[in-house]
Design an enzyme around this catalytic site. Structure first.
Site, mmCIF file in Angstrom:
data_model
loop_
_atom_site.group_PDB
_atom_site.id
_atom_site.type_symbol
_atom_site.label_atom_id
_atom_site.label_comp_id
_atom_site.label_asym_id
_atom_site.label_seq_id
_atom_site.Cartn_x
_atom_site.Cartn_y
_atom_site.Cartn_z
ATOM 1 N N ASN A 100 0.784 -1.149 0.225
ATOM 2 C CA ASN A 100 -0.137 0.013 0.035
ATOM 3 C C ASN A 100 0.819 1.113 0.137
ATOM 4 O OD1 ASN A 100 -1.451 2.234 1.618
ATOM 5 N ND2 ASN A 100 -3.201 1.019 0.938
ATOM 6 N N CYS A 131 -4.715 10.850 -0.183
ATOM 7 C CA CYS A 131 -4.033 11.919 0.462
ATOM 8 C C CYS A 131 -4.217 12.962 -0.268
ATOM 9 C CB CYS A 131 -2.672 11.346 -0.054
ATOM 10 S SG CYS A 131 -2.348 9.527 0.889
ATOM 11 N N GLY A 244 -14.417 -2.893 3.467
ATOM 12 C CA GLY A 244 -15.364 -1.804 4.245
ATOM 13 C C GLY A 244 -16.314 -2.669 5.016
ATOM 14 N N GLY A 245 -16.265 -2.643 6.321
ATOM 15 C CA GLY A 245 -17.319 -3.253 7.145
ATOM 16 C C GLY A 245 -17.314 -4.884 7.001
ATOM 17 N N GLY A 266 -10.744 -5.114 7.395
ATOM 18 C CA GLY A 266 -10.088 -4.051 8.088
ATOM 19 C C GLY A 266 -9.933 -3.923 9.512
#
Length: 303
Positions: A100, A131, A244-245, A266
């Site tokens: 990453n 970013c 995500g989740g 995550g």
């Protein structure tokens, strides 16, 4: 026997389960809990050109069905990752990893990706364009199709390995950004990064985390992630990593049916360090219950 294998932009994986960057360190923190070689792969801690201390503390706030964090990309810098972290990682993880990468200018991304691209252990470059562009007024690279495409094109020009662009959901039209990245040469898209959230300490009358706002992740964002994975997978012809989740084997199946080829886990790692192991162990029985013989067959089955 259920076949859990998937092929992610040419990288063969035993299963689609991938711990997400920022929640699994460099794997060293988890290797004593279980043999992490059972993972499909993992995305290691976000890496920048220079070392970063990160944001001031406190950096984390708990909330219903999730958490908010503003760690600030704390990492030792790409040179240290190559010199120390990757050799150490090779001692306990025998598969290709996902690197990453974050940056604050297009040149930052190119520099860091070019170095990591040369590392044998790296199978995929995951470029986080959430970013701020310090040369573009502080607007995140991932908020505009043009800037996301510029990063994609520049990184692809200096690398040979598959490049996945990790996009922020904090935009008006994420599909147009994903398509711009595809047209610029991206080999895949990672969806989604955290939502933007905030918590306030009502007793102290001030934000809980020093940065005031931060990335909202956890179970609560799963339906948003599934929706975005579905939209982008239908619009693009490159593979998607869903994120995500995700906290269960059923979540993995759902994300894959929406269009994900691999699925990242995550925030759940921070709640239960065994969660990825548990998901991998549960997947065969879930697949059998759903009459799935080969898990790759369900990728994008929802019309």
């Amino acid at each position: 026997m259920v076949d859990l294998s998937v092929c992610l932009a040419g990288m063969e994986m035993d299963n689609p389960v991938v711990p997400a960057s920022g929640t699994f360190g460099y794997g060293r923190e988890f290797k004593d809990f279980y043999d992490i070689n059972i993972l499909g792969s993992f995305s290691f801690k976000g890496t920048t050109k220079e070392p970063r201390f990160g944001n001031p503390t406190p950096r984390i706030a708990e909330c219903t069905c999730g958490m908010i964090n503003a760690v600030g990309l704390q990492n030792p810098g790409v040179d240290s990752v190559i010199e120390h972290e990757l050799p150490e990682m090779k001692k306990f993880f025998g598969k290709k990893v996902i690197a990453n990468v974050s940056g604050f200018s297009v040149d930052d991304y190119a520099y860091t990706c070019q170095l990591l691209d040369k590392q044998e252990q790296v199978g995929i470059l995951e470029v986080n364009v959430s970013c701020p562009n310090v040369h573009g007024g502080g607007i995140s690279f991932g908020t505009l199709p043009e800037s996301a495409a510029q990063v994609t094109k520049t990184v692809k020009a200096v690398t040979t390995k598959p490049v996945f662009i990790k996009l922020s959901p904090n935009v008006t039209d994420i599909v147009s950004i994903a398509k711009a990245c595809e047209e610029a040469g991206a080999d895949g898209i990672c969806l989604i990064n955290t939502l933007l959230g905030m918590r306030i300490d009502i007793n102290k009358r001030k934000p809980i985390i020093a940065n005031k706002m931060g990335g909202f992740s956890g179970d609560a964002i799963f339906p948003v992630a599934v929706r975005i994975v579905y939209q982008v997978a239908k619009a693009c012809n490159i593979p998607v990593m869903g994120c995500g989740g995700v906290s269960s084997a059923d979540n993995v199946i759902e994300m894959m049916m929406a269009g994900a080829t691999a699925v990242q886990v995550g925030a759940a790692n921070l709640v239960n360090p065994y969660v990825c192991r548990d998901i991998i162990e549960a997947l065969p029985s879930v697949c059998e219950r759903l009459n799935i013989n080969k898990i790759s067959d369900i990728i994008g089955v929802i019309d």
